[in-house]
Write an enzyme that holds these catalytic residues in place. Structure first.
Site: not given
Length: 242
Positions: A149, A153
């Site tokens: 994640y 990002k």
């Protein structure tokens, strides 16, 4: 699919328009008299037009499908704003059994949507228009418990920085910005974290109004290429621009 009309206040495309934040944005712009298009895995009945994504095995094929769908929605019109809020969360360190699977999920949910949104902006955004992508406050630092994640990002942050450069490929005078929330106040987050301090969660309506304001008032936008952290404390949200 209905083509956008010229009688409306503006035209916005919401990528991830069926999710909790996306649906809030769709409704917010619609009440302001805008034509609103949505891209997602399912249609949003509140939008004026939808591109429903069926191709999930290849970024190249997904881009072709979405570009063709948006072209069909817009005909010869251009967009004032493209707001990408598609994505999701998945955790895991390198030792987790689902580390690779969760990283793959984050790539397809957040990175594919971001690069396709950038491509859509290069094709369909007006000069001086607005493109926003969704990063994450956590990705400014190491994320050992959610490596995939955080990595994805961080890539979105890099993408926005690059799009903000004059050579990034966006139309003349267009803005590329990233919003970096920490925790959004969504029904699912409340379900799974009922005992959390909700006064530190950013309301969806705040985000929708912020993006609307940026869409209609160029002077309120941070410098193109900026990362805009949404910091909520005691129920009040402030912006930190970097």
């Amino acid at each position: 699919m209905a083509a956008a009309t010229t009688a409306l206040a503006g035209r916005v495309l919401v990528y991830g328009g069926r999710g909790a934040l996306g649906a809030t944005i769709v409704q917010h712009f619609k009440t302001q008299g805008w034509w609103v298009g949505a891209i997602d895995l399912q249609a949003n009945d509140q939008a004026h037009g939808n591109v429903v994504v069926s191709s999930r095995t290849s970024l190249v094929e997904q881009e072709k499908e979405i570009v063709a769908g948006v072209k069909g929605l817009l005909a010869e019109s251009k967009l004032d704003a493209i707001l990408c809020v598609a994505g999701g969360w998945a955790g895991g360190s390198a030792a987790a059994a689902d580390f690779i699977a969760n990283t793959d999920l984050c790539v397809t949910q957040s990175l594919w949507s971001s690069v396709i949104a950038a491509r859509l902006a290069s094709l369909f955004l007006k000069d001086g228009g607005l493109l926003t992508l969704t990063g994450a406050g956590a990705a400014k630092d190491p994320t050992p418990g959610m490596i995939g994640y955080g990595m994805v990002k961080a890539a979105v942050h890099h993408l926005v920085r690059s799009l903000g450069d004059p050579k990034g490929g966006l139309p003349a005078d267009a803005f590329a910005l990233a919003i970096l929330p920490v925790t959004l106040d969504t029904p699912m987050n409340r379900k799974w974290m009922p005992k959390a301090d909700h006064t530190t969660w950013t309301p969806l309506e705040y985000v929708a109004e912020l993006l609307y304001k940026w869409s209609i008032e160029e002077q309120t936008r941070p410098k193109t290429g900026s990362l805009v952290s949404l910091v909520t404390k005691s129920g009040e949200t402030s912006l930190q621009v970097s």
